[in-house]
Design a protein around this motif. Structure first.
Motif, mmCIF file in Angstrom:
data_model
loop_
_atom_site.group_PDB
_atom_site.id
_atom_site.type_symbol
_atom_site.label_atom_id
_atom_site.label_comp_id
_atom_site.label_asym_id
_atom_site.label_seq_id
_atom_site.Cartn_x
_atom_site.Cartn_y
_atom_site.Cartn_z
ATOM 1 N N ASP A 1 82.786 44.081 47.292
ATOM 2 C CA ASP A 1 83.511 42.761 47.887
ATOM 3 C C ASP A 1 84.435 42.845 48.846
ATOM 4 N N TYR A 2 84.485 42.444 49.975
ATOM 5 C CA TYR A 2 85.446 42.525 50.945
ATOM 6 C C TYR A 2 86.301 41.121 50.637
ATOM 7 N N ARG A 3 87.433 41.120 51.116
ATOM 8 C CA ARG A 3 88.376 39.872 51.138
ATOM 9 C C ARG A 3 87.888 39.466 52.582
ATOM 10 N N GLU A 4 88.604 38.232 52.775
ATOM 11 C CA GLU A 4 88.271 37.591 53.883
ATOM 12 C C GLU A 4 89.125 38.270 55.008
ATOM 13 N N VAL A 5 88.461 38.261 56.232
ATOM 14 C CA VAL A 5 89.428 39.011 57.156
ATOM 15 C C VAL A 5 89.580 37.749 58.313
ATOM 16 N N ILE A 6 90.724 37.659 58.874
ATOM 17 C CA ILE A 6 91.127 36.523 59.776
ATOM 18 C C ILE A 6 91.495 37.356 60.872
ATOM 19 N N LEU A 7 90.812 37.046 62.067
ATOM 20 C CA LEU A 7 90.886 37.987 63.368
ATOM 21 C C LEU A 7 90.844 37.071 64.671
ATOM 22 N N GLU A 8 92.000 37.762 65.469
ATOM 23 C CA GLU A 8 92.326 37.024 66.577
ATOM 24 C C GLU A 8 92.351 37.935 67.919
ATOM 25 N N THR A 9 91.728 37.754 68.986
ATOM 26 C CA THR A 9 91.929 38.913 70.078
ATOM 27 C C THR A 9 92.775 38.015 71.149
ATOM 28 N N GLY A 10 93.254 38.895 71.883
ATOM 29 C CA GLY A 10 94.079 38.569 73.193
ATOM 30 C C GLY A 10 95.289 37.866 72.754
ATOM 31 N N VAL A 11 95.787 38.363 71.742
ATOM 32 C CA VAL A 11 97.123 37.913 71.280
ATOM 33 C C VAL A 11 98.519 38.405 71.926
ATOM 34 N N VAL A 12 98.369 39.447 72.469
ATOM 35 C CA VAL A 12 99.598 40.190 73.302
ATOM 36 C C VAL A 12 99.277 39.994 74.863
ATOM 37 N N SER A 13 99.823 39.244 75.746
ATOM 38 C CA SER A 13 99.311 39.106 76.992
ATOM 39 C C SER A 13 99.787 40.201 77.866
ATOM 40 N N GLN A 14 100.511 41.060 77.472
ATOM 41 C CA GLN A 14 100.992 42.292 78.233
ATOM 42 C C GLN A 14 100.090 43.450 78.230
ATOM 43 N N THR A 15 99.261 43.366 77.315
ATOM 44 C CA THR A 15 98.471 44.493 77.179
ATOM 45 C C THR A 15 96.856 44.333 77.836
ATOM 46 N N SER A 16 96.031 45.286 77.934
ATOM 47 C CA SER A 16 94.837 45.267 78.696
ATOM 48 C C SER A 16 93.865 44.553 77.798
ATOM 49 N N GLY A 17 94.039 44.720 76.256
ATOM 50 C CA GLY A 17 93.520 44.040 75.299
ATOM 51 C C GLY A 17 94.063 44.202 73.665
ATOM 52 N N SER A 18 94.132 43.183 72.840
ATOM 53 C CA SER A 18 94.997 43.224 71.910
ATOM 54 C C SER A 18 93.901 42.614 70.870
ATOM 55 N N GLU B 1 78.490 40.132 51.879
ATOM 56 C CA GLU B 1 78.899 39.869 53.181
ATOM 57 C C GLU B 1 80.296 40.094 53.493
ATOM 58 N N ILE B 2 80.807 40.129 54.660
ATOM 59 C CA ILE B 2 82.257 40.135 55.066
ATOM 60 C C ILE B 2 82.581 39.071 55.929
ATOM 61 N N ALA B 3 83.279 38.128 55.446
ATOM 62 C CA ALA B 3 83.481 36.899 56.184
ATOM 63 C C ALA B 3 84.870 37.055 57.292
ATOM 64 N N PHE B 4 84.619 36.711 58.323
ATOM 65 C CA PHE B 4 85.478 36.579 59.394
ATOM 66 C C PHE B 4 85.971 35.561 59.881
ATOM 67 N N TYR B 5 87.149 35.147 59.880
ATOM 68 C CA TYR B 5 87.604 33.872 60.331
ATOM 69 C C TYR B 5 88.560 33.934 61.552
ATOM 70 N N SER B 6 88.837 32.798 62.194
ATOM 71 C CA SER B 6 89.864 32.761 62.991
ATOM 72 C C SER B 6 91.330 32.004 62.410
ATOM 73 N N PRO B 7 92.341 32.354 62.961
ATOM 74 C CA PRO B 7 93.189 31.684 62.478
ATOM 75 C C PRO B 7 93.431 30.410 62.501
ATOM 76 N N VAL B 8 94.190 29.659 61.691
ATOM 77 C CA VAL B 8 94.420 28.162 61.978
ATOM 78 C C VAL B 8 95.876 27.705 62.453
ATOM 79 N N PRO B 9 96.042 26.783 62.897
ATOM 80 C CA PRO B 9 97.434 26.162 63.095
ATOM 81 C C PRO B 9 98.162 26.181 61.624
ATOM 82 N N ARG B 10 99.600 26.162 61.380
ATOM 83 C CA ARG B 10 100.214 26.323 60.165
ATOM 84 C C ARG B 10 100.216 24.781 59.760
#
Lengths: 331, 322
Positions: free
Chosen positions: A30-47, B3-12
């Protein structure tokens, strides 16, 4: 990041893994949950910022810059290729042990691992990857894109002179186990987020070339071959079993660690064994097989997530709405 | 294949419900006078809670005295930490949002041995410096009462080794601010048969007892330093404890699968509560455990379910209070 564990805890974790109940109630695969967001650093080409619930927090950025091509003096290879340069740094705020020079070894280890898997620009580094030395692996067969997936020839602007250099920088902001997987997930997401400006090359004759970078933000290229980039699955052998996504305390109980790099078609792109313990040949094969299937699932789900986010951002832009990233104001 | 669950961050602010409900006992929140609240309004925070960042000016009025978490520069009082402004008459202090453990004498703490030194152990308590456990502050195996000799000093690692977890009590402070702790009671000593977790020290409040035995067959030690030990139940009868075994590293043989599940469940409940910044005590943990029973154990690492459990536990506590 704890560095010590008591014998009683070790025994408890070991027996827990044996009967498939880990300390936080997960089962072995089992994996833990992953929280992902792209484009967080505007100075880069991709983040991208990847967090694994329970601690690990990694920020990966990709910056495309123009530089001279690197030609291997022995083989003459690399004249028509761009470059990828990886660097990993652990922030001292992530753990007390990272303060001062404490994180140097870890930084080096992960940087090396990333470079071996992703920067396959010269043949010499290609053969030194762990994957090709194991013999049993089926490394990517196409010459144009090695195990790293990214098509480096496409990054070349003027053969023998100028090329794009992709600087992949990973910053570890918090440590909660399973760094390697998080970094590779972040790298994939950041590369998918990367846009490289188009260039126009003019032939001035006499083998002289000149080029111009088009500064139209809309008219950019994605990184070619990004779909074939591998992802890492870290398998920790505890007792006779192996687990994924280990917590820091579980990592301390790990006898041997196997990092399996695999791409979306299930080809093995790299293999690295860590820690002191050994792995029985039969278990090794089982672990590789497990890592491959797990990796493919992970890539599929990661890509769905990345695509959903990219589509949502695109839809917003088309409607003329501003795209707000939560970045560090999120939880 | 899992399964591996991916989430988006949420506002605080999205899960503020449990947060505002959870903060029930903290009623010494500000009574700010007009001057400070006007500053608060200017700095775009709510008037009741004045949040400051390091280096931010709290007041330019030199009539105020500087307390903890502040410093004076050019006759202005500035914050040295990120936190909430607290004022008692003329004294201004800032309570940090995130802090290490600040101990008091008599606190029950859980710590990890980091070093074995001359006649003492160094113990990590999540405080600013490691605490010290003197060889003279531990019980000898077998409960023998005598002065510690050189032979005892030589076998200190047989008592506590680097990495061992201990439960102890804060005995006194040294001049440099380090804590001196002791284990001179059969309640204290080495920890076995369970798993360790860490929460913010501010979430564990001083109570009558920090040793709990839950109905689900799980023993719990809530260290005031935020270190928590969840273990399988061992029948405690202080008269019948085998005093030879206090320093043993062996877990008991009969930890069943059910025990492990219950331990993991309780540990996850505590994590769920801590994630919502809810004070942790045995009552709310029991309610959270009840609420968690409708979920599968392996689902309890999911954020949504953790949030649900915490909310239900808070509601249950409020219902009980009437």
């Amino acid at each position: 990041m704890p560095s010590l564990i008591s014998p009683a805890e070790r025994d408890y974790i070991l027996k827990g893994v044996e009967c498939n109940i880990r300390a936080d109630g997960r089962q072995r695969p089992d994996y833990r949950e992953v929280i992902l967001e792209t484009g967080v650093v505007s100075q880069t080409s991709g983040s991208a910022r990847v967090r694994i619930a329970g601690g690990t927090d990694v920020l990966v950025s990709v910056k495309a810059e123009i530089g001279p091509v690197q030609v291997d003096p022995e083989t003459g290879d690399g004249a028509d290729k761009g470059q990828i340069i990886c660097s990993v740094e652990c922030a001292p705020s992530a753990s007390q042990q990272f303060e001062g020079r404490g994180a140097d070894d870890l930084n080096n280890e992960i940087t090396q691992m990333m470079s071996r898997i992703l920067c396959n620009n010269t043949t010499s580094s290609y053969t030194s990857t762990a994957a090709s030395t194991t013999g049993s692996s089926t490394t990517a067969s196409r010459q144009s894109s090695g195990p790293g997936g990214i098509n480096l020839q496409k990054l070349c602007i003027i053969p023998g002179q100028q090329c794009w250099i992709l600087y992949i920088d990973a910053l570890i902001l918090d440590y909660g186990g399973n760094l390697m997987d998080a970094i590779f997930m972040g790298t994939r997401a950041a590369i998918f987020d990367t846009r490289i400006p188009k260039t126009e090359v003019q032939d001035l004759g006499d083998g002289q070339f000149e080029f111009e970078v088009l500064d139209d933000a809309e008219d950019t290229d994605p990184v070619e071959g990004r779909e074939d980039m591998p992802i890492c699955i870290t398998l920790n052998k505890i007792g006779a079993c192996h687990i994924v996504d280990a917590s820091p305390l579980e990592e301390l109980c790990t006898e041997a660690r196997l990092v399996v790099a695999v791409n979306r078609s299930g080809q093995l792109c790299g293999l690295q064994k860590g820690q002191e313990g050994g792995i029985e040949p039969s278990l090794l094969l089982e672990m590789i097989q497990f890592g491959k299937t797990m990796g493919q699932t992970l890539i599929k789900q990661l890509d769905t997530k990345i695509k959903a986010e990219a589509d949502a951002d695109l839809a917003k832009r088309q409607r003329g709405e501003p795209v707000h990233k939560l970045g560090f104001f999120a939880q | 294949m899992s399964e591996i669950a991916f989430y988006s961050p949420v506002p605080r602010s999205s899960n503020s419900k449990a947060k505002s409900k959870g903060n029930h006992s903290n009623d010494n929140d500000m009574d700010l006078d007009e001057m400070i609240s006007s500053v608060a309004k200017n700095s775009s925070t709510s008037a009741t809670l004045h949040v400051v960042t390091p280096g931010e000016v709290i007041t330019t009025d030199s009539a105020y005295m500087r307390g903890h978490g502040t410093y004076v520069e050019n006759e202005k009082v500035l914050s040295s930490v990120a936190g909430v402004v607290d004022r008692v008459n003329k004294l201004i202090s800032v309570r940090p949002l995130h802090t290490r453990y600040n101990g008091e004498i008599g606190d029950v703490v859980v710590g990890r041995i980091t070093e074995v030194a001359q006649k003492r152990w160094k113990v990590d308590l999540n405080s600013r410096s490691d605490a010290i456990l003197m060889l003279s502050s531990v019980n000898l195996p077998g409960g023998v009462q005598r002065r510690k000799q050189e032979s005892d000093e030589l076998q200190m690692r047989n008592f506590f080794m680097e990495g061992d977890l201990v439960v102890a009590e804060v005995q006194s402070f040294f001049t440099d601010g380090a804590y001196s702790i002791h284990t001179r009671s059969l309640k204290y000593g080495k920890l076995r048969n369970g798993s360790f977790l860490e929460v913010a020290p501010a979430l564990v409040q001083r109570c009558k007892s920090h040793f709990h035995s839950l109905a689900c067959g799980v023993d719990l030690i809530l260290g005031l330093n935020g270190y928590i030990w969840v273990s399988a139940h061992v029948p405690q009868n202080l008269d019948e404890i085998d005093t030879e075994q206090v320093y043993s590293n062996k877990n008991k043989e009969d930890i069943t699968v059910q025990d492990r599940e219950a331990i993991a469940r309780v540990a996850n409940c505590i994590r769920a509560l801590a994630a919502e910044f809810i004070f942790i005590n045995d009552t709310i943990i029991s309610f959270a455990y009840e609420a968690s029973l409708q979920h599968k154990l392996k689902d309890m690492t999911k954020k949504e379910i953790m949030h649900q459990i915490a909310t239900e536990a808070v509601d249950a506590v409020e219902n009980m209070k009437g």
